[in-house]
Design a protein around this motif. Structure first.
Motif, PDB file in Angstrom:
ATOM      1  N   TRP A 180      81.748 -12.310  97.524  1.00  0.00           N
ATOM      2  CA  TRP A 180      82.420 -11.767  98.704  1.00  0.00           C
ATOM      3  C   TRP A 180      82.251 -12.667  99.919  1.00  0.00           C
TER       4      TRP A 180
ATOM      5  N   ARG B 290      92.001  -0.867 102.831  1.00  0.00           N
ATOM      6  CA  ARG B 290      92.330   0.500 102.409  1.00  0.00           C
ATOM      7  C   ARG B 290      93.067   1.261 103.501  1.00  0.00           C
TER       8      ARG B 290
ATOM      9  N   TYR C 196      91.144  -7.980  96.620  1.00  0.00           N
ATOM     10  CA  TYR C 196      90.906  -7.873  98.060  1.00  0.00           C
ATOM     11  C   TYR C 196      91.185  -9.179  98.799  1.00  0.00           C
TER      12      TYR C 196
ATOM     13  N   PRO D 240      83.909  -2.006  97.922  1.00  0.00           N
ATOM     14  CA  PRO D 240      85.057  -2.230  97.032  1.00  0.00           C
ATOM     15  C   PRO D 240      84.942  -1.510  95.702  1.00  0.00           C
ATOM     16  N   LYS D 241      83.757  -1.498  95.089  1.00  0.00           N
ATOM     17  CA  LYS D 241      83.681  -0.833  93.784  1.00  0.00           C
ATOM     18  C   LYS D 241      83.201   0.602  93.879  1.00  0.00           C
TER      19      LYS D 241
ATOM     20  N   SER E  91      76.947 -10.431  94.562  1.00  0.00           N
ATOM     21  CA  SER E  91      77.490 -10.168  95.905  1.00  0.00           C
ATOM     22  C   SER E  91      78.107 -11.405  96.553  1.00  0.00           C
TER      23      SER E  91
ATOM     24  N   ASP F 241      85.053  -7.800  85.905  1.00  0.00           N
ATOM     25  CA  ASP F 241      85.697  -6.745  86.690  1.00  0.00           C
ATOM     26  C   ASP F 241      85.404  -6.878  88.184  1.00  0.00           C
TER      27      ASP F 241
ATOM     28  N   PHE G 267      73.700  -3.313  94.372  1.00  0.00           N
ATOM     29  CA  PHE G 267      72.586  -4.219  94.098  1.00  0.00           C
ATOM     30  C   PHE G 267      71.630  -4.143  95.277  1.00  0.00           C
TER      31      PHE G 267
ATOM     32  N   ASN H 198      87.267   0.040  87.259  1.00  0.00           N
ATOM     33  CA  ASN H 198      86.721  -0.806  86.193  1.00  0.00           C
ATOM     34  C   ASN H 198      85.407  -1.442  86.614  1.00  0.00           C
ATOM     35  N   ALA H 199      85.376  -1.979  87.838  1.00  0.00           N
ATOM     36  CA  ALA H 199      84.153  -2.638  88.318  1.00  0.00           C
ATOM     37  C   ALA H 199      83.025  -1.614  88.438  1.00  0.00           C
TER      38      ALA H 199
ATOM     39  N   HIS I 254      73.862  -3.674  98.473  1.00  0.00           N
ATOM     40  CA  HIS I 254      74.818  -4.780  98.519  1.00  0.00           C
ATOM     41  C   HIS I 254      75.702  -4.631  97.282  1.00  0.00           C
ATOM     42  N   GLY I 255      76.362  -5.732  96.914  1.00  0.00           N
ATOM     43  CA  GLY I 255      77.036  -5.606  95.608  1.00  0.00           C
ATOM     44  C   GLY I 255      78.384  -6.284  95.424  1.00  0.00           C
ATOM     45  N   CYS I 256      79.270  -6.307  96.278  1.00  0.00           N
ATOM     46  CA  CYS I 256      79.401  -5.667  97.579  1.00  0.00           C
ATOM     47  C   CYS I 256      79.662  -4.162  97.398  1.00  0.00           C
TER      48      CYS I 256
ATOM     49  N   ASP J  99      93.465   2.616  92.161  1.00  0.00           N
ATOM     50  CA  ASP J  99      92.095   2.100  92.137  1.00  0.00           C
ATOM     51  C   ASP J  99      91.647   1.673  90.737  1.00  0.00           C
TER      52      ASP J  99
ATOM     53  N   LEU K 117      91.366  -1.351  89.276  1.00  0.00           N
ATOM     54  CA  LEU K 117      90.391  -2.445  89.260  1.00  0.00           C
ATOM     55  C   LEU K 117      89.063  -2.002  89.871  1.00  0.00           C
ATOM     56  N   GLU K 118      89.160  -1.160  90.895  1.00  0.00           N
ATOM     57  CA  GLU K 118      87.954  -0.635  91.535  1.00  0.00           C
ATOM     58  C   GLU K 118      87.138   0.180  90.533  1.00  0.00           C
TER      59      GLU K 118
ATOM     60  N   CYS L 264      87.149  -4.399 102.805  1.00  0.00           N
ATOM     61  CA  CYS L 264      87.553  -3.227 102.039  1.00  0.00           C
ATOM     62  C   CYS L 264      88.097  -2.133 102.954  1.00  0.00           C
TER      63      CYS L 264
ATOM     64  N   LEU M 183      88.287  -7.658  91.072  1.00  0.00           N
ATOM     65  CA  LEU M 183      88.361  -6.852  92.298  1.00  0.00           C
ATOM     66  C   LEU M 183      88.315  -7.744  93.541  1.00  0.00           C
TER      67      LEU M 183
ATOM     68  N   SER N 127      82.004  -0.276  84.723  1.00  0.00           N
ATOM     69  CA  SER N 127      81.293  -1.210  83.843  1.00  0.00           C
ATOM     70  C   SER N 127      79.819  -1.281  84.254  1.00  0.00           C
ATOM     71  N   MET N 128      79.551  -1.224  85.547  1.00  0.00           N
ATOM     72  CA  MET N 128      78.142  -1.243  85.970  1.00  0.00           C
ATOM     73  C   MET N 128      77.461   0.095  85.654  1.00  0.00           C
TER      74      MET N 128
END
Lengths: 461, 243
Positions: free
Chosen positions: A373, B28, A406, B198-199, A370, A398, B148, B231-232, B193-195, B226, B228-229, B24, A402, B235-236
């Motif tokens: 960011w 958007r 942003y 965005p993903k 995190s 990835d 997260f 993909n993130a 969180h993570g953030c 989206d 890249l969004e 984000c 991202l 993948s998780m």
């Protein structure tokens, strides 16, 4: 020592060496495992080995390694017999292993001085066994919250470590309101150091890790900010303020992509010019910490100043590689404050830049990504065409890609690479000066690749 | 069209990259040619809820909590409760999520009263729930949300509040009842969180749509690139499913 104890120490030292030799033969640089083996056989081993060694401990969130390398050069240039835990093994087990490797099998250290970089959370354990002569506290920033918790928690750990070290003289960063607050809680002799002037012409937008007074929770006011929450702070409510530093940087006359030129003011009022052979405003702090440590150890300040111009940086700390005539700099990143300082540095350069970030999320990197960011990557867009491309790689490539999207980096400038070879090949195919910012395990991984492919030395050499 | 976003306590509730959610939301909207203003409202500054369409509250350190509670008691808590009842859109994360509830009781029994805008409460435990996690979200047509979590508080929902989703991997609200986050009127609250946004772009758009429709009536959002969004996110999701 009673005979049983001697035997125990002997066995532990032998096992530690055997484990280390075994790992080397396997081509691995393990420094933690041998120490764990030794501690298993003799839990007090570090206490026994460190007993008659003059020890300097460097700890804090950022700048530990670079400050240690500077102090190391000063020790070497002063003709002092020393060893240092250079490989980055900075937990109890790793530090024990380093002492073991620099002692005879009968437990006598072969050097007069030990220079120990200590993880800020492991410091309280290490300090139980080591009676340090000097302790250098660099700073406290948010770092890997999944591992270290909040800044106040890190501060508590540092305080406990200092309480374990009643004989140590403390070198404390006066510009860090968190670190400096420790001065009231302990009875050690203190040598404050600090930077009296701004260190960057232009700075990133940063969130402060400590906006409210550590004593009374009122908001601080600042005379000046160097970076992050560091600078000339003052609490208008309770009066807590930056202590006057004994060792100060009173002037920064030049700071460019290669080095910084600065002037120290020493406790006796004398001023002394020094060249720091690593760029970046945060390295001015590291240099100042080194000068303070030198004062505490009684080193000749002119020798220390010269050492700052010729020390060898730590692995991945602005480390420079030259491959086929092309220069790469590798700069370890691990938290928002440190990463923002690298951006501050890049922003104040004037060449084109090829920017690479390698993000892993293993335990040593911090499992929570995190924090990317909280970094002001928006700064990169302000570099405009000077930023030729952004490459990303690592386990969490990835997420990194991202983040850059942003930050308004045009997506056609963002490239994801899944392995070291394709990444390094792509970097070498470009003509721009390249800056690679990896997290800890990504740095080890990349360094390992560069060592094997291009013959640079391994991190444990 | 425009949204006026209020970022509450941006200088204090700013742990774990939560500000990325505001970035984000703002991006958007702009990528769709809409306006987005972001206003930070912090300690000592008055909050006029009428001036905003969407509120964001992140997580913070324990150290500043007293400062916040005092400030909330000085009028902001009333404004926030009224805005929630009035149907204003909120996104609250971790500490911000807990703060919207009735109270927090520490593991050694001390109770701290919070805003009380949502029928839920939190109890501290010594063991933290930390790690990548994933939950399904009924409002997102079967898409899973990844993020997260890192919290010692265990949150329990009252009858008037629904969970935001159901835990697939990780702890969620309390590590016991498989719920994650809270939904009440136009409030979205989560531990993620993570953030987060965005993903999880579909969740970001759901929140934006919610806020836009409250102000403008029915709105349809054009889709964005989206890649890249995704993909993130994917993948998780793959990694958690393989674990």
């Amino acid at each position: 020592m009673p005979n049983m104890m001697k035997l125990r120490v002997f066995c532990a030292l032998l096992a530690c060496r055997a484990a280390r030799l075994g790992l080397r033969l396997l081509g691995r640089g393990g420094t933690d495992f041998p120490g764990r083996v030794a501690l298993k056989l003799c839990p007090n081993l570090l206490g026994i080995l460190a007993k008659n060694v003059t020890t300097v401990i460097v700890t804090g969130t950022n700048g530990k390694t670079t400050t240690s390398r500077m102090i190391e050069q000063a020790l070497a240039d002063s003709g002092i017999s020393y060893f240092a835990n250079k490989s980055g093994a900075n937990l109890l087990s790793g530090v024990t292993a380093e002492f073991a490797m620099h002692s005879t099998l009968f437990g006598r250290c072969r050097y007069d001085y030990a220079l120990i970089e200590s993880d800020e959370a492991a410091f309280k354990a290490i300090s139980r066994f080591v009676d340090a002569k000097a302790i250098v506290l660099t700073n406290v920033f948010r770092d890997q919250l999944d591992r270290y918790g909040e800044v106040t928690h890190t501060l508590d750990n540092l305080r406990i470590g200092v309480e374990n070290s009643p004989n140590a003289v403390l070198c404390i960063n006066a510009d860090d309101s968190l670190c400096a607050s420790l001065a009231d809680e302990v009875s050690n002799e203190i040598c404050f150091y600090g930077v009296n002037v701004p260190v960057y012409a232009a700075r990133v937008q940063e969130v402060s890790d400590a906006p409210y007074c550590i004593r009374c929770k009122h908001e601080y006011t600042y005379d000046y900010v160097t970076y992050g929450h560091l600078g000339g702070y003052r609490c208008p409510n309770c009066g807590y303020s930056r202590p006057s530093p004994k060792v100060a940087v009173c002037e920064v006359s030049r700071s460019d992509a290669e080095s910084s030129q600065l002037r120290f003011r020493l406790p006796d009022g004398k001023e002394l010019d020094a060249l720091v052979n690593l760029p970046g405003g945060y390295n001015i702090y590291n240099a100042c910490a080194c000068m303070a440590a030198g004062q505490v150890l009684g080193l000749n300040p002119e020798v220390t100043a010269l050492s700052l111009s010729r020390f060898e940086c730590g692995f991945g700390r602005m480390e420079q590689f030259e491959i086929a005539g092309k220069k790469l700099r590798m700069i370890l990143i691990k938290n928002p404050a440190g990463c923002n300082q690298v951006l501050n540095f890049l922003r104040n350069t004037n060449t084109n830049v090829l920017f690479t970030a390698c993000l892993n999320d293993r335990a040593q990197d911090g499992t929570d990504v995190s924090w990317i960011w909280d970094v002001d990557f928006e700064q990169l867009t302000e570099m405009g065409d000077r930023l030729t491309a952004v490459y990303v790689s690592g386990v969490r490539a990835d997420d990194m890609a991202l983040r850059f999207k942003y930050a308004d980096i045009p997506v056609e400038k963002i490239h994801v690479f899944r392995d070291n070879k394709s990444l390094i090949d792509a970097i070498l195919a470009q003509n721009e000066p390249a800056y690679i910012m990896p997290t800890y395990t990504a740095m080890l991984n990349l360094r390992n690749y560069l060592s094997k492919t291009y013959g640079f030395k391994q991190f444990w050499e | 069209m425009e949204l006026r976003i209020c970022h509450l306590y941006p200088d204090v509730l700013n742990l774990y990259g939560d500000r990325g959610n505001v970035m984000c939301l703002q991006h958007r909207l702009r990528w769709r040619g809409m306006e987005a203003t972001v206003t930070g409202v912090s300690v000592g500054q008055p909050l006029k809820a009428d001036d905003f369409d969407l509120f964001f509250i992140g997580g913070g350190q324990d150290f500043e909590q007293e400062v916040l509670l005092e400030d909330l008691a000085g009028g902001k808590a009333d404004e926030i409760r009224a805005a929630v009842e009035d149907g204003k859109t909120f996104l609250a994360i971790c500490g911000g999520y807990q703060m919207l509830g009735s109270y927090y009781k520490t593991w050694d029994g001390q109770q701290c009263d919070f805003i009380g805008a949502l029928d839920l409460y939190t109890e501290g435990e010594q063991e933290r729930l930390i790690g990548n996690f994933m939950f399904s979200c009924p409002e997102l047509n079967g898409l899973n949300v990844v993020g997260f979590e890192n919290h010692s508080g265990r949150t329990y929902l009252g009858s008037g509040v629904k969970p935001l989703g159901t835990i697939l991997y990780g702890g969620g609200n309390n590590g016991r009842d498989k719920t994650e986050g809270a939904r009440y009127r136009n409030v979205f609250a989560t531990y993620s969180h993570g953030c987060l946004l965005p993903k999880n772009p579909e969740l970001a758009d759901l929140i934006l749509k919610n806020a836009l429709e409250r102000r403008y009536g029915t709105v349809s959002l054009e889709s964005l690139d989206d890649v890249l969004e995704r993909n993130a996110h994917d993948s998780m999701e793959r990694r958690l499913k393989q674990a």
